[in-house]
Design a protein around this motif. Structure first.
Motif, PDB file in Angstrom:
ATOM      1  N   GLY A   1      37.857  45.304  72.575  1.00 53.37           N
ATOM      2  CA  GLY A   1      36.902  45.111  71.490  1.00 53.37           C
ATOM      3  C   GLY A   1      35.554  44.641  72.020  1.00 53.37           C
ATOM      4  O   GLY A   1      34.503  45.109  71.591  1.00 53.37           O
ATOM      5  N   SER A   2      35.587  43.735  72.978  1.00 58.82           N
ATOM      6  CA  SER A   2      34.329  43.223  73.529  1.00 58.82           C
ATOM      7  C   SER A   2      33.543  44.334  74.207  1.00 58.82           C
ATOM      8  O   SER A   2      32.315  44.393  74.103  1.00 58.82           O
ATOM      9  CB  SER A   2      34.610  42.118  74.550  1.00 58.82           C
ATOM     10  OG  SER A   2      35.359  41.100  73.952  1.00 58.82           O
ATOM     11  N   ILE A   3      34.244  45.225  74.903  1.00 58.91           N
ATOM     12  CA  ILE A   3      33.558  46.332  75.573  1.00 58.91           C
ATOM     13  C   ILE A   3      32.916  47.245  74.528  1.00 58.91           C
ATOM     14  O   ILE A   3      31.753  47.648  74.661  1.00 58.91           O
ATOM     15  CB  ILE A   3      34.566  47.138  76.436  1.00 58.91           C
ATOM     16  CG1 ILE A   3      35.110  46.247  77.559  1.00 58.91           C
ATOM     17  CG2 ILE A   3      33.918  48.383  77.004  1.00 58.91           C
ATOM     18  CD1 ILE A   3      34.056  45.747  78.507  1.00 58.91           C
ATOM     19  N   ILE A   4      33.662  47.520  73.474  1.00 66.14           N
ATOM     20  CA  ILE A   4      33.096  48.348  72.409  1.00 66.14           C
ATOM     21  C   ILE A   4      31.886  47.656  71.790  1.00 66.14           C
ATOM     22  O   ILE A   4      30.865  48.276  71.514  1.00 66.14           O
ATOM     23  CB  ILE A   4      34.161  48.658  71.344  1.00 66.14           C
ATOM     24  CG1 ILE A   4      35.207  49.578  71.963  1.00 66.14           C
ATOM     25  CG2 ILE A   4      33.537  49.307  70.123  1.00 66.14           C
ATOM     26  CD1 ILE A   4      36.409  49.789  71.107  1.00 66.14           C
TER      27      ILE A   4
ATOM     28  N   VAL B   1      31.853  40.729  67.768  1.00 64.29           N
ATOM     29  CA  VAL B   1      32.007  42.019  67.101  1.00 64.29           C
ATOM     30  C   VAL B   1      33.336  42.658  67.495  1.00 64.29           C
ATOM     31  O   VAL B   1      33.995  43.323  66.707  1.00 64.29           O
ATOM     32  CB  VAL B   1      30.838  42.948  67.478  1.00 64.29           C
ATOM     33  CG1 VAL B   1      31.196  44.388  67.199  1.00 64.29           C
ATOM     34  CG2 VAL B   1      29.613  42.564  66.683  1.00 64.29           C
ATOM     35  N   GLY B   2      33.742  42.400  68.724  1.00 65.97           N
ATOM     36  CA  GLY B   2      34.986  42.986  69.218  1.00 65.97           C
ATOM     37  C   GLY B   2      36.235  42.346  68.662  1.00 65.97           C
ATOM     38  O   GLY B   2      37.334  42.725  69.046  1.00 65.97           O
ATOM     39  N   GLY B   3      36.092  41.365  67.791  1.00 65.46           N
ATOM     40  CA  GLY B   3      37.262  40.849  67.096  1.00 65.46           C
ATOM     41  C   GLY B   3      37.783  39.514  67.600  1.00 65.46           C
ATOM     42  O   GLY B   3      38.758  38.993  67.080  1.00 65.46           O
TER      43      GLY B   3
ATOM     44  N   PRO C   1      34.379  47.750  64.677  1.00 64.59           N
ATOM     45  CA  PRO C   1      33.375  48.088  65.698  1.00 64.59           C
ATOM     46  C   PRO C   1      33.384  49.577  66.048  1.00 64.59           C
ATOM     47  O   PRO C   1      32.317  50.171  66.238  1.00 64.59           O
ATOM     48  CB  PRO C   1      33.778  47.249  66.915  1.00 64.59           C
ATOM     49  CG  PRO C   1      34.935  46.439  66.520  1.00 64.59           C
ATOM     50  CD  PRO C   1      35.207  46.626  65.084  1.00 64.59           C
ATOM     51  N   LEU C   2      34.559  50.208  66.059  1.00 64.74           N
ATOM     52  CA  LEU C   2      34.603  51.640  66.357  1.00 64.74           C
ATOM     53  C   LEU C   2      33.941  52.452  65.245  1.00 64.74           C
ATOM     54  O   LEU C   2      33.209  53.400  65.509  1.00 64.74           O
ATOM     55  CB  LEU C   2      36.053  52.095  66.547  1.00 64.74           C
ATOM     56  CG  LEU C   2      36.631  51.877  67.942  1.00 64.74           C
ATOM     57  CD1 LEU C   2      38.099  52.246  67.981  1.00 64.74           C
ATOM     58  CD2 LEU C   2      35.856  52.663  68.982  1.00 64.74           C
ATOM     59  N   VAL C   3      34.182  52.033  64.001  1.00 66.74           N
ATOM     60  CA  VAL C   3      33.551  52.722  62.883  1.00 66.74           C
ATOM     61  C   VAL C   3      32.034  52.623  63.001  1.00 66.74           C
ATOM     62  O   VAL C   3      31.305  53.613  62.875  1.00 66.74           O
ATOM     63  CB  VAL C   3      34.024  52.111  61.541  1.00 66.74           C
ATOM     64  CG1 VAL C   3      33.141  52.573  60.392  1.00 66.74           C
ATOM     65  CG2 VAL C   3      35.481  52.463  61.282  1.00 66.74           C
ATOM     66  N   ALA C   4      31.546  51.405  63.292  1.00 67.68           N
ATOM     67  CA  ALA C   4      30.106  51.207  63.407  1.00 67.68           C
ATOM     68  C   ALA C   4      29.539  52.040  64.548  1.00 67.68           C
ATOM     69  O   ALA C   4      28.494  52.693  64.416  1.00 67.68           O
ATOM     70  CB  ALA C   4      29.803  49.728  63.635  1.00 67.68           C
ATOM     71  N   LEU C   5      30.244  52.050  65.669  1.00 68.73           N
ATOM     72  CA  LEU C   5      29.791  52.829  66.824  1.00 68.73           C
ATOM     73  C   LEU C   5      29.733  54.308  66.450  1.00 68.73           C
ATOM     74  O   LEU C   5      28.758  55.006  66.749  1.00 68.73           O
ATOM     75  CB  LEU C   5      30.743  52.594  67.999  1.00 68.73           C
ATOM     76  CG  LEU C   5      30.341  53.186  69.348  1.00 68.73           C
ATOM     77  CD1 LEU C   5      28.993  52.663  69.783  1.00 68.73           C
ATOM     78  CD2 LEU C   5      31.395  52.856  70.399  1.00 68.73           C
ATOM     79  N   GLY C   6      30.765  54.767  65.764  1.00 69.92           N
ATOM     80  CA  GLY C   6      30.817  56.175  65.353  1.00 69.92           C
ATOM     81  C   GLY C   6      29.638  56.534  64.452  1.00 69.92           C
ATOM     82  O   GLY C   6      28.975  57.549  64.655  1.00 69.92           O
ATOM     83  N   LEU C   7      29.354  55.662  63.487  1.00 69.09           N
ATOM     84  CA  LEU C   7      28.250  55.926  62.562  1.00 69.09           C
ATOM     85  C   LEU C   7      26.924  56.004  63.311  1.00 69.09           C
ATOM     86  O   LEU C   7      26.089  56.874  63.050  1.00 69.09           O
ATOM     87  CB  LEU C   7      28.183  54.826  61.497  1.00 69.09           C
ATOM     88  CG  LEU C   7      29.290  54.867  60.440  1.00 69.09           C
ATOM     89  CD1 LEU C   7      29.171  53.681  59.496  1.00 69.09           C
ATOM     90  CD2 LEU C   7      29.219  56.180  59.661  1.00 69.09           C
ATOM     91  N   LEU C   8      26.774  55.075  64.247  1.00 70.10           N
ATOM     92  CA  LEU C   8      25.532  55.027  64.995  1.00 70.10           C
ATOM     93  C   LEU C   8      25.372  56.300  65.830  1.00 70.10           C
ATOM     94  O   LEU C   8      24.283  56.893  65.909  1.00 70.10           O
ATOM     95  CB  LEU C   8      25.548  53.794  65.897  1.00 70.10           C
ATOM     96  CG  LEU C   8      24.199  53.310  66.382  1.00 70.10           C
ATOM     97  CD1 LEU C   8      23.304  52.995  65.205  1.00 70.10           C
ATOM     98  CD2 LEU C   8      24.396  52.065  67.236  1.00 70.10           C
ATOM     99  N   LEU C   9      26.457  56.748  66.440  1.00 70.46           N
ATOM    100  CA  LEU C   9      26.404  57.975  67.234  1.00 70.46           C
ATOM    101  C   LEU C   9      26.081  59.159  66.319  1.00 70.46           C
ATOM    102  O   LEU C   9      25.269  60.023  66.657  1.00 70.46           O
ATOM    103  CB  LEU C   9      27.734  58.198  67.960  1.00 70.46           C
ATOM    104  CG  LEU C   9      27.998  57.223  69.108  1.00 70.46           C
ATOM    105  CD1 LEU C   9      29.373  57.447  69.715  1.00 70.46           C
ATOM    106  CD2 LEU C   9      26.925  57.334  70.190  1.00 70.46           C
TER     107      LEU C   9
END
Ligand SMILES: Nc1ncnc2c1ncn2[C@@H]1O[C@H](COP(=O)(O)OP(=O)(O)OP(=O)(O)O)[C@@H](O)[C@H]1O
Ligand SMILES: [Mg+2]
Lengths: 367, 535
Positions: free
Chosen positions: A299-302, A285-287, A20-28
């Motif tokens: 994870g849920s918050i992310i 998504v948060g695992g 999820p962090l990778v996806a968030l990073g890509l989106l940003l």
């Protein structure tokens, strides 16, 4: 296999959050490239503003729902009624600041109280809304833990009936109001930041402490993983099920207040519609697996932030709402695929599965 | 070795390895199976037996080495793949779907069809034929979980035999069977062997190994140790190969255990079971449990041993009688209530009632103690780690570390984790339902030793085992059950395996001529699995 995986560079505690962090990073990153001034954070009239702040402000409700939903899903359940509970709590608050409604339902003294001591009245309103939400959660908890109804069905009842109850409270009308004290919850600023963020932070921290500083987290995970064995080990399975639905109800009540006070009105039909789906998505998504067991609040918050970033990206790119759902669905699909060890093994090859997925671990359990 | 030139081996495993994160489960293993032989695969808990079987049948991919089957190299991608190639398997934990019917379980994946539709009549008949081969008569339309674990295990075996197989793999198939059922299975294996089938057989029961197997391959710590003809390998040498130690030490240990159990003297009375019973589960039973005494529950499968234990521990609530502790009568309605009285229990079916598979070894060990302290008084992380480390060391639990999910441990090590869970609460009365199931010879001795030590420290125990010899060895009092009824009690010198069997036989005679052996044994109460409240 796992020894050669890049996962080994990541501390174990963060591993579930990786994708999820990778996806968030890509989106940003996408936004930074395509939206001018995306990272800019400025001060407008004493409040911090910018795209990034918007994500947090707009995502407050789903983040709150995701917190309660995480605990429910960890016990192997699901709560479909959170959107409806949001509506109940919001409509109750909106009704109680509407003088005609008060006069007709509670008596004229309430309006006097509201006029003389607005602070006290707002406190009463919040209390009533949140108690109603907790009761709604307790109702779900009772159906699931005492009457052993499947969670999806049990909460479906309130998902449908809850909106009816909300309609009943306001007699089908949409109340709008102008009560700055109440509106502060959704619109206010504290230290330049949206006040709702402080609510979210408070709830997340409190839930974290509640589950990890006590043994509640362990017991929730144990119930979700094997409820029969948990009972045989003395875990109070029924009470724990009850509790998580009440927490979920409380989170939904707060989310409803934030969402409605932000627009100073409450629409029993529309408020929080489909929010349960966003919350479930954020959790998964948060695992946290839908089958229950280990859960990851962070994870849920992310997950919730990822979802909100996505929505806001569509706005920023001026994608029309009808089409916006398609790219949204595609990103969701991509994240879910990234999370699947089977997919990573097959398609990405080099990225070995960091840890066996739940079903795999269960098959291994047959050893 | 000379006959391998005339008959090429059916299965040739060479240099197979398999690693899991932190464990090398298989290291250069070899195995050779010939047609028409029963080949025992032996080794301690965690030696890699089940892993080897899972690699052979495509549950796990292997990291290196070759598998040659029937003259060609294979690497099955799934159990179905292996089945199609002619390898039929019964895994260690019964791998059926409890909520499907017996017939469905037997036919899943190979239903007889016509025009895409399932021919239910044919499926039913086929299921009945398959069951007949293992001597079982069941109502195939009934849900599988209405039958006991033993019967489920036989159904799994029947399913494996139903496929057209050249190789049959049985991973601890007898762990929940009692003697007559074991006899039937071994006879069946014998006749299959004469038909040319090769059988790979995993078990911890030495007696069965020597009764049925032609050859023995031993694994230790994932590595191949030796292959021998069974008739050339004395029992203690085999144990020596398995544990890698001098068998003499084990022999001394066994004698020590015997001595320990004999010298025990009885103290006062701790608890009295007063006609505890439940309709449809077990008729009222009554016996006394002394302080520091071990009471064995003897009987065949389905005789009501487990049911009695479940009533005492409150998993099922009794509808008659009471449990008297410290002079007060109780009727526990949940394990929590029983725990408050100082009772603990390790269940016989560890997959369903025991382990929390995806939680760590540490979490699994602290769970009962934590439940007893309550949610709000969490055991500190340090204390949790210490507790886990203590039991991993003292029970010799084989795991890469305390944070490993317990579901990935080998069967016997899972059992030890469950023992640790309850030892941690230091109960006054400890009910052990099949504590040695799936446990290797070395560890079995350790557990019997442990039982003696606990009793010496004043703990009272209720001991249940399908091995009546073991029950007789550790108990100072044996309550004998038959057909869900108490049929007698033995004490002190009078206890022996023979005496228990005799008592069961006499009780059997009294009953009118019924079918011997198999009959459906419903679990007793349907709500058993649903009731998970703590009220
Ligand atoms: N899925 C898995 N993930 C990680 N480790 C595993 C997994 N499956 C097995 N192991 C490890 O591999 C080793 C061998 O286990 P295996 O189940 O093959 O032992 P076994 O010989 O069958 O023992 P038992 O007699 O107790 O059944 C053990 O240390 C176990 O913890
Ligand atoms: Mg095994």
């Amino acid at each position: 296999m796992a020894e050669s995986s890049p996962m080994r560079f990541i501390p174990p505690a963060l591993r579930p959050l990786t994708w999820p962090l990778v996806a968030l990073g890509l989106l940003l990153l996408f936004n930074v490239i395509f939206t001018p001034g995306y990272l800019h954070i400025g001060m407008v009239e004493g409040r911090v503003s910018g795209y990034l702040v918007d994500i947090f402000r707009d995502g407050a409700a789903v983040m709150l729902l995701a917190v309660g939903m995480t605990l429910v899903i960890a016990t192997g359940g699901v709560d479909l009624s959170v959107g409806a509970i949001m509506a109940i709590s919001a409509v109750l608050a909106a009704s109680m600041v509407t003088p005609e409604w008060n006069e007709a339902n509670l008596g004229a003294w309430t309006n006097t109280l509201m006029a003389d001591h607005i602070g006290v009245w707002i406190a009463i309103i919040l209390l009533v809304s949140l108690i109603a939400s907790v009761l709604a959660g307790a109702w779900n908890g009772m159906l699931v833990s005492v009457f052993k109804i499947q969670p999806i069905i049990a909460t479906l009842v309130l998902m449908v009936a809850g909106r009816g109850i909300a309609q009943l409270i306001c007699s089908g009308r949409i109340f709008t109001y102008d009560v700055p004290g109440l509106e502060y919850i959704g619109k206010g600023t504290l230290f330049g930041l949206p006040f709702s963020l402080f609510i979210v932070a408070g709830v997340v921290l409190a839930t974290y402490a509640l589950t990890r500083a006590t043994a509640l987290g362990l017991m929730i995970e144990s119930v979700g993983d094997n409820d029969v064995a948990s009972r045989c080990s003395g875990v109070p399975v029924r009470n724990i099920r009850f509790l998580v639905y009440m927490v979920s109800g409380l989170c939904a009540g707060l989310a409803g207040l934030i969402e409605s006070t932000n627009v100073s009105s409450a629409n029993a039909n529309q408020l929080g519609l489909y929010f349960e789906l966003d919350a479930i998505f954020a959790v998964v998504v948060g695992g946290t697996a839908l089958t229950g067991g280990r859960f990851f609040l962070g994870g849920s918050i992310i997950g919730a932030l990822l979802l909100q970033t996505l929505t806001n990206t569509m706005y920023a790119q001026e994608v029309s709402p009808e089409i916006a759902l398609i790219p949204k669905a595609l990103v969701i699909l991509a994240v879910c695929l990234l999370q699947s060890p089977a997919f990573r093994r097959r398609v990405l090859g080099v990225f070995g599965a960091g840890k066996p997925s739940k079903s795999r671990a269960k098959a291994g359990g047959a050893a | 070795m000379s006959e391998s030139s005339t008959h090429p081996p059916l299965l040739l495993v060479r240099g197979v390895s398999k690693s899991f994160p932190g464990v090398r489960a298989l290291d250069n293993v070899e195995l050779t199976l010939r047609r028409g032989e029963v080949h025992a695969l032996m080794g301690e808990n965690g030696a890699g037996k089940s892993t080897l079987i899972k690699v052979l049948t495509g549950v796990y991919p292997h990291d290196g080495g070759t598998i040659e089957f029937d003259g060609r190299a294979i690497s099955p991608a799934s159990p179905r793949d292996a089945e199609r190639a002619g390898i039929s398997t019964v895994y260690q934990e019964v791998n059926l779907v409890p909520t499907l019917s017996v017939a469905e379980n037997l036919c899943v994946g190979r239903f007889p069809t016509r025009g895409g539709l399932i021919r239910w009549g044919a499926a039913r008949r086929r299921a009945e034929t398959a069951l007949e081969r293992v001597g079982l008569k069941l109502r195939v339309g009934r849900q599988l979980d209405e039958y006991s674990l033993a019967i489920q295990q036989m159904v799994a075996i029947a399913r494996a035999l139903d496929a057209e197989a050249k190789l049959l793999i049985l991973d601890e198939p007898t762990s929940s069977l009692d003697e007559s059922e074991v006899d039937r299975l071994l006879e069946l294996m014998d006749s299959l062997r004469s038909g040319g089938l090769a059988i790979l057989f995993v078990t911890h029961f030495m007696g069965q190994v020597y009764r049925i197997s032609d050859r023995i391959t031993v694994l230790r710590n994932g590595a191949f140790v030796a292959e021998s003809m069974a008739k050339d390998l004395p029992r203690f040498d085999l144990i020596g190969q398995m544990v890698g130690k001098d068998p003499e030490a084990l022999r001394a240990r066994e004698a020590e255990v015997r001595a320990l159990h004999q010298k025990k003297a009885g103290g006062g009375t701790l608890a009295r079971v007063n006609g505890l019973g439940k309709q449809g589960s077990v008729a009222p039973v009554g016996f006394e449990i002394g302080e520091g005494q071990t009471v064995g529950l003897g009987g065949l499968l389905g005789s009501g041993r487990t049911e009695t234990a479940r009533l005492i521990f409150g998993i099922d609530k009794a509808d008659a009688g009471s449990l008297e502790i410290d002079g007060k009568a109780h009727r526990p309605g949940s394990p929590r209530e029983a725990m408050a009285l100082g009772i603990a229990m390790t269940p016989d079916d560890r997959k369903v009632n025991g382990i929390i598979p995806n939680l760590s070894v540490r979490d699994n060990i602290v769970l009962a103690l934590q439940s007893k302290r309550g949610i709000w008084r969490r055991i500190s992380p340090k204390a949790q780690r210490d507790l886990a480390a203590k039991y991993i060391a003292s029970l010799n639990i084989k795991t890469s570390n305390a944070e490993t999910p317990v579901g990935t441990l080998s069967g016997g090590n899972q059992q030890k984790v469950l023992l640790a869970r309850w030892l941690a609460v230091n109960p006054r009365l400890f009910i052990l339902d099949e504590p040695t199931r799936g446990i290797d010879v070395g560890a079995k001795g350790e557990i019997e030793h442990l039982v003696a030590d606990l009793a010496e420290q004043g703990m009272s125990l209720v001991f249940i085992s399908s091995e009546l010899e073991e029950v007789a060895r550790v108990s100072q009092r044996v309550v004998v059950l038959c057909d869900r009824e108490q049929v007698g009690e033995l004490e002190g010198e009078a206890i022996s395996e023979h005496a228990i069997l005799e008592m069961i036989a006499r009780a059997g005679e009294k009953e009118e001529e019924g079918e011997t052996g198999w009959k459906p044994v419903p679990l007793g109460d349907e709500e058993r699995n649903e009731r998970d409240g703590d009220g």
